[in-house]
Design a protein around this motif. Structure first.
Motif, PDB file in Angstrom:
ATOM      1  N   LYS A  23       0.993  -1.194  -0.012  1.00  0.00           N
ATOM      2  CA  LYS A  23      -0.040  -0.077   0.169  1.00  0.00           C
ATOM      3  C   LYS A  23       0.765   1.289  -0.080  1.00  0.00           C
ATOM      4  O   LYS A  23       1.757   1.460   0.905  1.00  0.00           O
TER       5      LYS A  23
ATOM      6  N   GLU B 177      -3.446   1.619  -3.869  1.00  0.00           N
ATOM      7  CA  GLU B 177      -3.903   0.212  -3.192  1.00  0.00           C
ATOM      8  C   GLU B 177      -3.804  -1.059  -4.195  1.00  0.00           C
ATOM      9  O   GLU B 177      -4.409  -1.206  -5.003  1.00  0.00           O
ATOM     10  N   GLU B 178      -3.239  -2.256  -3.186  1.00  0.00           N
ATOM     11  CA  GLU B 178      -3.181  -3.503  -4.132  1.00  0.00           C
ATOM     12  C   GLU B 178      -3.724  -4.511  -3.504  1.00  0.00           C
ATOM     13  O   GLU B 178      -3.722  -5.597  -3.823  1.00  0.00           O
TER      14      GLU B 178
ATOM     15  N   VAL C 209      -8.533  -2.503  -0.870  1.00  0.00           N
ATOM     16  CA  VAL C 209      -9.497  -1.963  -2.100  1.00  0.00           C
ATOM     17  C   VAL C 209     -11.099  -2.014  -1.716  1.00  0.00           C
ATOM     18  O   VAL C 209     -11.802  -1.095  -2.109  1.00  0.00           O
ATOM     19  N   HIS C 210     -11.271  -3.288  -1.063  1.00  0.00           N
ATOM     20  CA  HIS C 210     -12.708  -3.358  -0.683  1.00  0.00           C
ATOM     21  C   HIS C 210     -13.076  -2.152   0.427  1.00  0.00           C
ATOM     22  O   HIS C 210     -14.241  -1.539   0.131  1.00  0.00           O
TER      23      HIS C 210
ATOM     24  N   LEU D  20     -11.518   0.768   0.407  1.00  0.00           N
ATOM     25  CA  LEU D  20     -11.672   2.154  -0.236  1.00  0.00           C
ATOM     26  C   LEU D  20     -13.318   2.301  -0.990  1.00  0.00           C
ATOM     27  O   LEU D  20     -13.597   3.549  -0.775  1.00  0.00           O
ATOM     28  N   TYR D  21     -13.566   1.111  -1.606  1.00  0.00           N
ATOM     29  CA  TYR D  21     -14.895   1.238  -2.169  1.00  0.00           C
ATOM     30  C   TYR D  21     -15.880   1.699  -1.035  1.00  0.00           C
ATOM     31  O   TYR D  21     -16.856   2.461  -1.436  1.00  0.00           O
TER      32      TYR D  21
ATOM     33  N   ASN E  82      -6.927   1.771  -7.678  1.00  0.00           N
ATOM     34  CA  ASN E  82      -6.980   0.339  -7.242  1.00  0.00           C
ATOM     35  C   ASN E  82      -6.185  -0.391  -8.289  1.00  0.00           C
ATOM     36  O   ASN E  82      -6.715  -0.959  -9.319  1.00  0.00           O
TER      37      ASN E  82
ATOM     38  N   ASN F 235      -4.940  -3.380  -7.633  1.00  0.00           N
ATOM     39  CA  ASN F 235      -5.256  -4.933  -7.344  1.00  0.00           C
ATOM     40  C   ASN F 235      -5.953  -5.494  -8.520  1.00  0.00           C
ATOM     41  O   ASN F 235      -5.793  -6.501  -8.989  1.00  0.00           O
ATOM     42  N   ASP F 236      -6.825  -4.679  -8.983  1.00  0.00           N
ATOM     43  CA  ASP F 236      -7.703  -5.321 -10.403  1.00  0.00           C
ATOM     44  C   ASP F 236      -7.139  -5.047 -11.538  1.00  0.00           C
ATOM     45  O   ASP F 236      -7.768  -5.105 -12.762  1.00  0.00           O
TER      46      ASP F 236
ATOM     47  N   VAL G  67     -12.259   5.778  -6.376  1.00  0.00           N
ATOM     48  CA  VAL G  67     -11.568   4.879  -6.727  1.00  0.00           C
ATOM     49  C   VAL G  67     -11.529   4.615  -8.100  1.00  0.00           C
ATOM     50  O   VAL G  67     -12.450   4.255  -8.865  1.00  0.00           O
TER      51      VAL G  67
ATOM     52  N   LEU H 181      -9.640   2.424 -11.412  1.00  0.00           N
ATOM     53  CA  LEU H 181      -8.788   1.212 -12.013  1.00  0.00           C
ATOM     54  C   LEU H 181      -7.652   1.894 -12.751  1.00  0.00           C
ATOM     55  O   LEU H 181      -7.727   2.700 -13.004  1.00  0.00           O
TER      56      LEU H 181
END
Lengths: 442, 442, 442, 442
Positions: B7, B165-166, B171-172, B174-175, B189, B191-192, B393, B395
């Protein structure tokens, strides 16, 4: 693969029957003719199909009657003549084929059963435009109907509740219209639903590339060197199948992400020029044009097989082979030998059109998925409360995608696990889905 | 697999060095201490790591010094003491490990080279929070740093330009913050991102499941019956690898789309109860909790191996095994035999924590991809013109995803094809990408 | 798979031409008629083929002339009438098919070229007995010719130099004759040569199982449950292909070694009864009889597909389905629906005969391997010095097996490594082979 | 892979215990010392193991006691001192390891149980020569014991009932002795039994190549280019595994049959020179010497990994790397970097010895198969009626091979099908086997 070129428009006052109908509602369609009568509309639609129909005929041996179906008055067993088909005498054969197909379309049947009670499309008029058989793949009608209404009958849009589009080209046109601010009704892009993409493309092509090549050439896959142009879903399917059969597969790509996937899946990523002299088979899956040029064709080795699994007939520059120094020899249906002056032969399949549509068949199971998806999209658009959908292009709501998938699980005797209350809470999910964020890639 | 719990926060006035730094900018970091001094911040961060650190120590044989690194004054070779590591004497060893690793991180090196000239992060203060080694996987710090700032130092957000954030959990969160209208800065994000998802999860787990099982149990895969819970990217990787090694694999799923994919990929979709008595291995990859319960564990056969490839340590209800009637026997590092009164033994790996982090290694190549992705996201957030990113957030822009991929192609001697002008026009694409719509699934 | 039912006898005084001839020697065959004239012999051989021929005709649409070819006097373009074919008018078509085939039979062509100079069969009379087309697979002529000579013309053996046998049944009979001390001439078992076994069975069936199922049923393989009875080379090929296509495959076996192989290759080893209710496809590959009984058929689920890849038409007890309560419905060529009183349908392919011969094609490449093997065996037997072969059954000398393989490598642009002198000495091998002991299993 | 270098001699008057003994008979062994006493023989055997032991020690960190085990007097818990082990104190640990192993050796346990009643080796003295641990693979003792008796104690052969040999080299020597007419007792070649070949080589190497590479290098397999030298059972296993993990695999071969198999399995067949510059990994599986020469090593690219899965330490010319201009750097156990003057590094594993023995583990299940096979061969030789076996080398009778396999099926919950009487008659087989002719290849 762009194999399902179907397009439905939900409207208040016209209707050609969807390929697979919901029994009760069907009578509604037939009883109430609309202002824009079915005949006139269907005539026009039929016109756009004319070329494909007659071309297709040249590949079937049964075309003895040269009269256009639109110029023949025909009656079905119930006395109705309000249709236009090539030969009504084959209706019984068709009915039986449909009955057999129904056995392998459990989801569609389940949906039909449910719809019999709820009648979610009662009162709806549905105009459809679709290829009737695989044979007509030389034609791409994606979005033609929308385009035609837009050009010729713009006022008709006032009566249209929405558009459901399944062809790549049609979807592309819808996004262009939307971008240009010219889209007057909500449109549902069902082409990019997960189940459609994965089944029509990845899973279906994994099987049909083998089928198409076998039926046309009887070749052996083991040990053959193959180059697959494009590593999207279609390319992935082709590569996986041929690798499994013992072929040595090379991949070309323009997108670095797909290229990296090809590497990780065990394929050498090359430019076409690097391997064109050595490969036994060239397969295009790009959706692009002129991927295989005359220059490539000139450099291929004797007996190289060239075919297209991607888009329409643009990927291989077949026109460049129509030159005096090359001899074409039709060796069997869908198979041409193109012969160079030095005797070299290239084996061209389906004249560069889609191999999977021209030379193999689409499994009923895949049709079940796409038809169910379309039916659900129709129902959603027709019943959505005012304001849910604006004049834009929408992906199929994920929950419907999941619903289509769930209807097909019993076919495989597949048992889904249900979340416990505690687990659903932990994950912040509804127990009935949707289970994934929209950007999830599966 | 949630293996990269890193992070980064880009801020104006504080900075822990990113794991892999850009040389010139690094000095900036060291020279200008910020109001929220590095020491105090790192202390706090370290605190949240304390437990994991000491737990991890119990698995390594070298922990003879029980003093916390935060309570030791250490100096590096340049006389600096502004850091907190366990043992500065190992710096030389670490440097050599980094040099070896750099050879396999060509993309990161390419990016560093480019950054040396452009200095895209000049002046930036970067706060990072990451697991240092695989050993610390018993801990999930995803989003902890953001959460901690949010709770303790809310005013600090004014000085923060953005968050990268990875981790899945981070991420969850943050959303959730965003949904609640409480996110005060733009967040990326990563991570995605495609490359992260596919490499960290699908491709990496395809290898690490085999590696982790072998290193801990020396078992033979051929002929073994395995149930894999969850058919996301991690589950797909595990299933593909075990199938290839001759295992018979069953899958459980809650999502009908993933379930249908499992069917098409050749796996029986079952409920865990249906096969729990017969399988030799149980692998969880769900991200969910209590997927394997005591009831399941009671019904497993003797010598069944149980492990977790999914999320944290929640998936297997290990706590339920801490009861008096069961005997635990540590047979080697990361391997416990849990013994029932009747003599039945279950072989539990890594006490239910992540097998791939605890018992195998993450290839340098994968780290290169995730580190490059993070660095690009930092650069983008720091240099983006005012207004490009709002308090939401995001992508990773697709173009960056494609750029990360392209930097890794030379490793495989992979040759990308370029669009001709004519082709780019036909497809309506820029020749340099992005090549796909955002919803494309790869 | 027993797909090549060819049989050659080398004799001093009779000769039917081998399917693929060596040009110069061919004239020899034609010029010198023998005591046991070709006509009388061919008549008898033809008689044994009669039934199959007329049965096969029922599957082809072109059978308008019901006259037996033996009762028609025909002439070829050179005026010769010393042959017996169905329709000499198709000779030109056949010639062209042969020319196309020759392009994919490089080894046979290489051998023919070499033979043109050496004439290794000059003076030989060769009697052959073979199926002409795949359509005749309802018949098994393995060893019929030998058997017929033995029974009717025992004195003829004095003039025979040897027998080359390629069918399983024929080989079996030869071993029985040998055991009983009744074999009067040397015989070469080419059925069990490595290249024949692996190509005809493993590699060919890996492809033809998919081909045969697709052409007859258009089914999708993904997710289907399949039971394969028998895990010999044919079963291994079928299982590997279907597994790769995403089917879930179960195996039955009687031999514990093959059974253990199935386990290690990732297949559940079951008894047929255990899975018969749940599978979508049943495939027999055992060489045995009544593997699928009426009892099994009664328990199959609706739409289950049943087919045979193994031996003749014995494996499925088709006769048991010819009972009044069951309705047979021919839905297309080679596909019957057998309908139970409750409406359940079983889809029976090729009436239980060999699917790969009836419903798919044998790749030219495989024919090249078997034909080359036979030709070499003929040459060896005809030219072997007195005493090398006694009145016994011999496997093809390994060196010839290796030679056949080496002739096919250029097709794949495959580059063989040569031993250095030092290496050959170390291994105790001749640099030109043979490279393996006779018991080597490949 | 030549990983089981075990050798047993059945004799009337000497005996070292087989690794896994039959309990009752064990006491017989201990009670009756023979003329050629156990001590003297075991001493000699131990001597031949000396080098390997001390070499192995250099790779383990626990070797603090430099005294040879032969020079230490030790006692076990029962007071016996008639043995020679490194450290008797570890007996308890060893006992527990054996107990765990027994759980995965069901066949051996089943055989032991049966033997407890029948005592088929009562009175037998068994001399064994085997590697004790994987660590000792730098040594090849195949046939050493036989050779040593032949040279030093030729008279002893009079008392020997037979030889059971499992190493490739040992078998090779036996065939040479036999050919030279110098073999004085029957010998059983169990190395070439089906189960041994397939499990020790194909199935075991399929897993251990991945395991060995991961444990030593933590490399990622996906996208890597690999050349595998040799496509025997070991090469087949390595290729299949790496292909499944997404590597691009090239194969070299000297035998055209194996070469053609490689083609059909989807691998480019090349000469080593053609790909040596581009590959990331070189794996030797030939059984040959100097397959990878200094010239090849000079041309490899930076970071290329070189390892041996084939025979002893001959395949890679490691000696050629011991030159002044090259620097060796041990980076971890079993991993050396060999550094060229220009900085290029080759990563050499296990100094060219067997990777699977040095860097991975042999699954207990495979040991069960080979140990059971050996035990059965001992029983057969010891109990065979006079005259059944002459002074020659024999393959394990097929029925025993099948028996070994059948004993391992329950591990996989595999259910064998039994022939009906009618089927057995049809096939001409005994219902209990053997089921295949001797030349069958599996």
């Amino acid at each position: 693969m762009l194999n399902s070129k179907k397009k439905y428009i939900v409207s208040g006052n016209s209707g050609i029957k969807a390929q697979i109908q919901f029994a009760d509602q069907k009578q509604e369609f037939n009883k109430r003719p609309t202002k824009i009568g079915r005949r006139s509309l269907s005539r026009s639609i039929s016109q756009s199909s004319t070329d494909s129909y007659s071309s297709a005929a040249s590949y079937t041996d049964s075309s003895d009657d040269e009269t256009s179906p639109r110029d023949k008055q025909q009656k079905n067993s119930k006395g109705s003549s309000d249709f236009c088909v090539k030969n009504i005498k084959q209706a019984e054969f068709g009915r039986r084929e449909i009955e057999i197909a129904e056995q392998e379309m459990p989801a569609l049947m389940a949906l039909r059963k449910r719809a019999q009670g709820e009648k979610p499309l009662a009162g709806a008029k549905i105009v459809g435009c679709t290829h009737i058989t695989a044979q007509t793949a030389i034609l791409d009608d994606g979005g033609d109907l929308t385009h035609w209404i837009y050009k010729k009958y713009p006022n008709m849009f006032k009566k249209i509740k929405g558009i459901v589009e399944e062809s790549v080209t049609g979807v592309h046109r819808l996004y262009q219209l939307s971008k240009a601010g010219k889209l007057c009704v909500p449109a549902m892009n069902v082409n990019d639903s997960v189940t459609k993409q994965k089944f029509d493309n990845l899973y279906c092509c994994r099987e049909s590339i083998l089928d198409g090549l076998k039926r046309t050439t009887d070749m052996m896959f083991g040990g053959k060197q193959v180059v697959v142009c494009g590593y999207g879903e279609v390319g992935k399917g082709c590569c996986a199948a041929l690798k499994a059969m013992g072929s040595i597969v090379y991949v070309t790509e323009i997108d670095p992400i797909c290229a990296l996937q090809a590497c990780m899946d065990g394929f050498r990523l090359v430019k076409l020029n690097e391997v064109i002299r050595q490969v036994d088979i060239v397969i295009t899956c790009t959706g692009n044009k002129n991927v295989v040029t005359r220059e490539h064709l000139d450099r291929m080795k004797n007996s190289c097989i060239v075919c297209n699994m991607g888009h329409s007939n643009t990927e291989i520059d077949v026109a460049s082979l129509r030159t005096p120094e090359l001899t074409w020899e039709r060796v069997r249906s869908q198979v041409d030998h193109v012969i160079w002056p030095d005797g070299k032969r290239i084996i061209l399949l389906a004249e560069g059109r889609l191999l999977n549509l021209s030379c193999s068949t689409v499994p009923t199971f895949v049709l079940s998925i796409t038809a169910t998806t379309q039916a659900l999209a129709l129902i959603e658009l027709y019943n959505a409360p005012e304001g849910r959908y604006k004049q834009d292009v929408y992906l199929l709501p994920k929950k419907m995608d999941e619903y289509v998938a769930s209807l097909h699980l019993p076919t495989f005797d597949a048992h889904l696990t249900e979340l416990t209350d505690e687990q659903a809470k932990y994950l912040g999910l509804n127990k009935n889905g949707p289970f994934k964020p929209n950007y999830y890639r599966y």
